[in-house]
Design a protein around this motif. Structure first.
Motif, PDB file in Angstrom:
ATOM      1  N   ASP A 255       1.136  -1.218  -0.492  1.00 15.55           N
ATOM      2  CA  ASP A 255      -0.148   0.350  -0.555  1.00 15.55           C
ATOM      3  C   ASP A 255       0.841   1.250   0.150  1.00 15.55           C
ATOM      4  OD1 ASP A 255      -2.040   1.484  -0.227  1.00 15.55           O
ATOM      5  OD2 ASP A 255      -3.214   0.899   1.605  1.00 15.55           O
ATOM      6  N   GLU A 256       0.558   2.279  -0.176  1.00 12.26           N
ATOM      7  CA  GLU A 256       0.685   3.695  -0.599  1.00 12.26           C
ATOM      8  C   GLU A 256       2.245   3.580  -0.704  1.00 12.26           C
ATOM      9  OE1 GLU A 256      -0.391   5.678   0.510  1.00 12.26           O
ATOM     10  OE2 GLU A 256      -1.906   5.770   1.711  1.00 12.26           O
ATOM     11  N   PHE A 257       1.976   3.057  -1.580  1.00  7.19           N
ATOM     12  CA  PHE A 257       3.527   2.521  -2.977  1.00  7.19           C
ATOM     13  C   PHE A 257       3.977   3.815  -3.788  1.00  7.19           C
ATOM     14  CE2 PHE A 257       6.264   0.145  -6.136  1.00  7.19           C
ATOM     15  CZ  PHE A 257       6.832  -0.884  -5.281  1.00  7.19           C
ATOM     16  N   HIS A 258       3.482   4.711  -4.228  1.00  5.30           N
ATOM     17  CA  HIS A 258       4.205   5.786  -4.765  1.00  5.30           C
ATOM     18  C   HIS A 258       5.157   6.538  -3.607  1.00  5.30           C
ATOM     19  CE1 HIS A 258       0.403   7.167  -2.498  1.00  5.30           C
ATOM     20  NE2 HIS A 258       1.166   8.291  -2.387  1.00  5.30           N
ATOM     21  N   LEU A 259       5.409   6.184  -2.077  1.00  2.74           N
ATOM     22  CA  LEU A 259       5.823   7.261  -1.136  1.00  2.74           C
ATOM     23  C   LEU A 259       7.269   5.760  -1.370  1.00  2.74           C
ATOM     24  CD1 LEU A 259       3.942   6.956   1.554  1.00  2.74           C
ATOM     25  CD2 LEU A 259       4.496   8.434  -0.139  1.00  2.74           C
ATOM     26  N   TYR A 260       7.597   5.024  -1.826  1.00  4.60           N
ATOM     27  CA  TYR A 260       8.283   4.508  -2.256  1.00  4.60           C
ATOM     28  C   TYR A 260       9.665   4.812  -3.177  1.00  4.60           C
ATOM     29  CZ  TYR A 260       6.580   0.064   0.867  1.00  4.60           C
ATOM     30  OH  TYR A 260       6.199  -0.827   1.275  1.00  4.60           O
ATOM     31  N   LEU A 289      -0.863  -1.068  -4.473  1.00  6.74           N
ATOM     32  CA  LEU A 289      -2.157  -0.255  -4.304  1.00  6.74           C
ATOM     33  C   LEU A 289      -1.890   1.487  -3.979  1.00  6.74           C
ATOM     34  CD1 LEU A 289      -4.233  -1.122  -1.296  1.00  6.74           C
ATOM     35  CD2 LEU A 289      -4.469  -1.552  -3.672  1.00  6.74           C
ATOM     36  N   SER A 290      -2.216   2.505  -5.050  1.00  7.24           N
ATOM     37  CA  SER A 290      -0.875   3.739  -5.329  1.00  7.24           C
ATOM     38  C   SER A 290      -2.358   4.896  -5.246  1.00  7.24           C
ATOM     39  CB  SER A 290      -0.033   3.870  -6.135  1.00  7.24           C
ATOM     40  OG  SER A 290       0.259   4.951  -6.221  1.00  7.24           O
ATOM     41  N   ALA A 291      -1.887   5.802  -4.961  1.00  2.00           N
ATOM     42  CA  ALA A 291      -3.098   6.827  -5.147  1.00  2.00           C
ATOM     43  C   ALA A 291      -2.052   8.238  -6.146  1.00  2.00           C
ATOM     44  CB  ALA A 291      -3.221   7.931  -3.337  1.00  2.00           C
ATOM     45  N   THR A 292      -1.383   8.052  -6.090  1.00  2.00           N
ATOM     46  CA  THR A 292      -0.263   8.643  -6.974  1.00  2.00           C
ATOM     47  C   THR A 292       0.837   7.836  -7.714  1.00  2.00           C
ATOM     48  OG1 THR A 292       0.955   9.897  -5.322  1.00  2.00           O
ATOM     49  CG2 THR A 292      -0.492  10.890  -6.107  1.00  2.00           C
ATOM     50  N   HIS A 293       1.881   8.627  -8.718  1.00  2.00           N
ATOM     51  CA  HIS A 293       2.648   6.946  -9.520  1.00  2.00           C
ATOM     52  C   HIS A 293       3.324   8.536 -10.375  1.00  2.00           C
ATOM     53  CE1 HIS A 293      -0.900   6.960 -12.336  1.00  2.00           C
ATOM     54  NE2 HIS A 293       0.141   7.919 -12.718  1.00  2.00           N
ATOM     55  N   GLY A 294       4.388   8.530 -10.480  1.00  2.00           N
ATOM     56  CA  GLY A 294       5.089   9.098 -11.647  1.00  2.00           C
ATOM     57  C   GLY A 294       6.353   7.583 -12.304  1.00  2.00           C
ATOM     58  N   ASP A 295       7.681   8.108 -12.188  1.00  2.00           N
ATOM     59  CA  ASP A 295       8.468   6.720 -13.094  1.00  2.00           C
ATOM     60  C   ASP A 295       8.508   5.319 -11.722  1.00  2.00           C
ATOM     61  OD1 ASP A 295       9.476   7.652 -10.421  1.00  2.00           O
ATOM     62  OD2 ASP A 295      11.692   7.790 -10.843  1.00  2.00           O
ATOM     63  N   THR A 296       8.052   5.241 -11.049  1.00  2.00           N
ATOM     64  CA  THR A 296       7.492   4.047 -10.390  1.00  2.00           C
ATOM     65  C   THR A 296       7.263   3.233 -11.534  1.00  2.00           C
ATOM     66  OG1 THR A 296       7.713   4.941  -7.984  1.00  2.00           O
ATOM     67  CG2 THR A 296       6.697   2.828  -8.741  1.00  2.00           C
ATOM     68  N   LEU A 297       5.882   3.979 -12.192  1.00  2.00           N
ATOM     69  CA  LEU A 297       4.477   2.923 -12.865  1.00  2.00           C
ATOM     70  C   LEU A 297       5.717   2.194 -13.776  1.00  2.00           C
ATOM     71  CD1 LEU A 297       1.904   2.063 -13.672  1.00  2.00           C
ATOM     72  CD2 LEU A 297       1.421   4.623 -14.695  1.00  2.00           C
ATOM     73  N   ASP A 298       6.619   3.422 -14.559  1.00  2.00           N
ATOM     74  CA  ASP A 298       6.981   2.780 -15.512  1.00  2.00           C
ATOM     75  C   ASP A 298       8.119   1.647 -15.507  1.00  2.00           C
ATOM     76  OD1 ASP A 298       6.187   4.917 -17.107  1.00  2.00           O
ATOM     77  OD2 ASP A 298       7.981   6.522 -16.103  1.00  2.00           O
ATOM     78  N   LEU A 299       8.321   1.898 -14.302  1.00  2.00           N
ATOM     79  CA  LEU A 299       8.808   0.391 -13.692  1.00  2.00           C
ATOM     80  C   LEU A 299       8.522  -0.697 -13.205  1.00  2.00           C
ATOM     81  CD1 LEU A 299      12.330  -0.149 -12.443  1.00  2.00           C
ATOM     82  CD2 LEU A 299      10.745  -0.078  -9.567  1.00  2.00           C
ATOM     83  N   LEU A 300       7.187  -0.378 -12.474  1.00  2.00           N
ATOM     84  CA  LEU A 300       6.421  -1.813 -12.475  1.00  2.00           C
ATOM     85  C   LEU A 300       5.371  -2.108 -14.050  1.00  2.00           C
ATOM     86  CD1 LEU A 300       4.003  -0.623  -9.641  1.00  2.00           C
ATOM     87  CD2 LEU A 300       6.322  -2.258  -9.089  1.00  2.00           C
ATOM     88  N   ARG A 301       5.963  -1.786 -14.382  1.00  2.00           N
ATOM     89  CA  ARG A 301       5.012  -1.659 -16.467  1.00  2.00           C
ATOM     90  C   ARG A 301       6.065  -2.866 -16.952  1.00  2.00           C
ATOM     91  NH1 ARG A 301       0.370   0.038 -18.301  1.00  2.00           N
ATOM     92  NH2 ARG A 301       0.101   2.214 -16.985  1.00  2.00           N
TER      93      ARG A 301
END
Length: 761
Positions: A255-260, A289-301
């Motif tokens: 959860d709150e994965f955008h904080l990492y 689970l994330s409320a915001t995202h940036g380059d983390t989403l690119d990493l997961l994809r």
């Protein structure tokens, strides 16, 4: 722990007009007694804002602090409901979609307040899949224990909450009376249990997990990355048995994965990939689970080929079958060019909070009436002290309503908000995961993530009035008109504000190799010899584990960069040689779980943190130099220091006694000799690296910590505008700063990636 209000104050239909027009009618004169405005008393609202006829709280800030704000209204937001229900809950379409998604790697990207936790909970319950919920901070774990227990009750289950207040006998006796175990496992909870029950923390974990492991029984384990990592590297007693128990869980929810970000993001991804094993036949379902995202989403994809992304963007118009997830928010937008720091800003922010505290509104009294969130810890403390001073002058006891929650409030001093009409003032510690239902909100934000998170603290269940301090580019955009749909505000914030990077590219860089080496070596650390007390390692097993870690993470990639292409597969002799590097051993010896330097015992005065008694707790060495105080011997305080701190410190260690939060002299680092020409992350020691401060005791303290935990990188382009999350000490007589801890690897990566980009051009 802050227990959030379950009661929802009901505003009347005309809440904004009744409240704002009563206080700031456009036909009345501006006569508030606490004003220090640049305009003369008696000037009407219309004369301050030519061409505007709407009314509102539009300007109470002095010219030497902030410009007068602009009044806007942010409209409601809605989410699509499905035809399904669960217990007493009507489910959103994205909640049903997450529950039914067949992929074993799923990301739910949904806004604050849209029920992400319930969505994950329904997925694991429908699949009868015991789950580990991982949160980035201890405070989030604590808060979510209560939140998940409430959700389970709403779903018709009786939870057995196992936390720091439980006893081993109670745990077993409640199993027969309940249907689901909710297990709170963090270092703090384990220390409390170990003190009461006796024994080591590892033994407590083993007893809890073994005692609750029943055929067909549902278990939810709530923890943080550190606890899982410490089990992985065999730091707990019975780590092998603990890891066997962890393998009995079938779902990992992050959860709150955008904080990492940075090294913490690297460790959690590397560790998760070891846990799930082969992606084609994974040992765990993986839910982000994330409320915001940036380059983390690119990493997961790029990393997870089977990743299924479920998006739930809010809509401004109510669907035929929808539910309101945000209520209208009337905002005064204040334009900023820098972080709030000045005394004038403190006084004005305090006046704003007190003004809102005095305002009337219809409905039940909330636990938190005014919530203030600021970017600087020292600023938040000064605002809280000023608010308390203003209320104390009234002699009605209202100053006791002021509470604080931020990094300088020791966890031992963080209690329940069990009163009504409280004023809560803090920093990012309260911007995520805590479901405050506040009628009045005051916040400062400088990036997209913090803006959306902090705005999301209000308007969750009822209309809200907010004052927001945001960078000028966003303030100018919002000033273009008075009415905005919530999705439009989200879009404008993404266009106008920067997004803090997670440095996801670091995971696919040569510098990430040291993280993998450290994980492998830490897990193969042998007991110290009674003769020489030196660290010993099983080098062969460490080399085997390094190979396993590298193989488990061969799919880690972002864009065209891939970890397996950046980190060469070396022969065994070369791997062992890399493991024996002094920098790697230093990282293993001193932990480096979060990339910060060692902590010292600090004495927090009661007047400083708003408690009834002084509190002893640990403070990061960087925070020491953000305050003023003195250094004393721990022996002088030993009888009053809590037992948990005595286990980690000795009577010879220093105690930092805080005096106030005015910034002290910034320490400097003096580099001499070959230390000046290093271009890699290395160990920096005296005399090549010297910690300098005018106070000899503080200088000695800083040098002692630096000598113990001293891998660093000389980042020549670092300055005061560099990402504040990167721990650093500025150099004397030289450009740049010394980045400390495993964040040094991230700094080295940033320099390396820039050079790589220049070469490609």
């Amino acid at each position: 722990m802050l227990r959030t209000c379950l009661r929802r104050p009901r505003f009347s239909e005309g809440v904004f007009s009744q409240f704002h027009l009563r206080r700031f009618s456009s036909t009345r004169t501006w006569m508030a007694p606490t004003l220090r405005a640049r305009h003369q008393m008696g000037v009407s609202i219309e004369s301050l804002f030519p061409g505007r006829t709407d009314s509102g709280n539009l300007g109470r800030w002095s010219e030497d602090s902030l410009e007068s704000g602009t009044e806007i209204v942010i409209g409601p937001a809605y989410a699509q409901l499905s035809d399904e229900t669960a217990g007493r809950y009507s489910l959103y379409t994205h909640q049903v979609a997450l529950s039914e998604d067949p992929s074993n790697v799923v990301l739910l990207d949904a806004p604050t307040g849209s029920g992400k936790t319930l969505a994950a909970l329904k997925r694991v319950l429908d699949r009868s899949s015991p789950a580990i919920f991982v949160y980035p901070t201890n405070s989030l774990v604590k808060n979510q224990v209560d939140a998940i227990a409430d959700l389970l009750e709403g779903l018709g289950h009786t939870p057995n909450i196992i936390d720091s207040e439980s006893s081993m006998n109670e745990i077993q006796s409640r199993i027969e009376q309940t249907s689901i175990d909710v297990i709170h496992l963090t270092g703090e909870a384990l220390e409390a249990l170990a003190d009461r029950e006796g024994g080591a923390k590892g033994g407590i974990i083993d007893a809890i997990l073994t005692g609750t492991h029943k055929e067909g029984r549902m278990r939810l384990l709530l923890t943080n990355p550190d606890t899982i990592y410490l089990a992985f590297i065999n730091r707990y007693k019975r780590s092998g048995r603990i890891f066997e128990q962890l393998e009995s869980f079938k779902t990992l929810v992050l959860d709150e994965f955008h904080l990492y970000s940075g090294p913490l993001l690297a460790r959690i991804i590397f560790l998760v990939n070891v846990l799930i094993g082969n992606q084609k036949n994974p040992a765990y379902d993986l839910v982000f689970l994330s409320a915001t995202h940036g380059d983390t989403l690119d990493l997961l994809r790029s990393t997870y080929s089977r990743l299924s992304v479920i998006e739930a963007p809010p809509v401004a118009e109510e669907p035929p079958k929808g539910r309101q997830i945000r209520y209208p928010t009337r905002c005064r937008v204040m334009s900023l060019t820098r972080v709030l720091t000045d005394d004038a800003h403190v006084a004005d922010a305090a006046d704003e909070i007190v003004s809102l505290y005095d305002a009337d509104f219809d409905g039940a009294h909330p636990q938190v009436k005014v919530l203030g969130i600021f970017s600087s810890v020292s600023f938040a403390i000064r605002v809280a002290q000023r608010v308390r001073e203003i209320l104390a002058a009234r002699e009605d006891g209202s100053e006791a309503k002021v509470r604080q929650l931020h990094g300088f409030i020791p966890r031992a001093a963080r209690g329940h908000v069990d009163d009504t009409n409280t004023i809560l003032i803090g920093t990012s510690a309260i911007e995520v995961g805590i479901d405050f239902d506040v009628p009045f909100l005051v916040f400062e934000a400088h990036d997209v993530g913090s803006f959306l998170q902090r705005l999301g603290r209000g308007g969750r269940h009822n209309p809200c009035t907010a004052t927001m301090f945001v960078p000028q580019p966003l303030a100018d955009r919002l000033a273009e008109r008075s009415d905005w749909a919530f999705p439009e505000v989200v879009s404008q914030s993404h266009e106008a504000l920067a997004e803090l990077p997670s440095y996801a590219g670091f995971l696919c860089s040569p510098q990430a190799k040291k993280i993998l080496l450290t994980m492998a070596l830490a897990a193969n650390r042998l007991p110290r010899s009674h003769r020489d007390r030196r660290d010993r390692f099983d080098w062969e097993s460490a080399a085997d584990l390094y190979g396993m870690l590298l193989n488990a993470n061969k799919s880690v990639s972002i864009g065209s960069a891939c970890l397996r292409n950046r980190v060469e597969v070396s022969e065994r002799r070369r791997i062992i040689s890399d493991l024996k590097a002094y920098a790697v051993k230093v990282m293993v010896t001193h932990g480096f779980l979060r990339g910060a330097m060692n902590s010292v015992i600090a004495l927090y005065p009661a007047s400083f943190i708003g408690t009834s008694t002084d509190v002893y707790a640990e403070m990061d060495i960087f925070d020491v130099f953000k305050t003023r105080g003195s250094v004393q011997s721990a022996e002088k305080h030993w009888d009053r220091i809590p037992a948990v701190l005595k286990r980690r410190h000795t009577k010879e260690d220093p105690v930092y006694v805080m005096r106030d939060v005015s910034r002290s002299e910034r320490p400097k680092i003096v580099l001499t000799g070959d230390a000046l020409v290093r271009y890699r992350t290395l160990v920096y020691q005296e005399p090549q690296c010297h910690f300098k401060h005018s106070d000899p005791l503080l200088s000695a303290l800083g040098q002692k910590i630096l000598n113990r935990r001293n891998i660093a990188f000389h980042w020549r382009s670092a300055n005061r505008y560099t990402d504040y999350r990167i721990p650093r000490l500025y150099l004397e007589g030289e450009d740049g700063a010394l980045v400390i801890g495993d964040w040094a690897l991230v700094a080295e990566y940033l320099v390396w990636s820039r050079k790589e980009g220049e070469q490609e051009e």
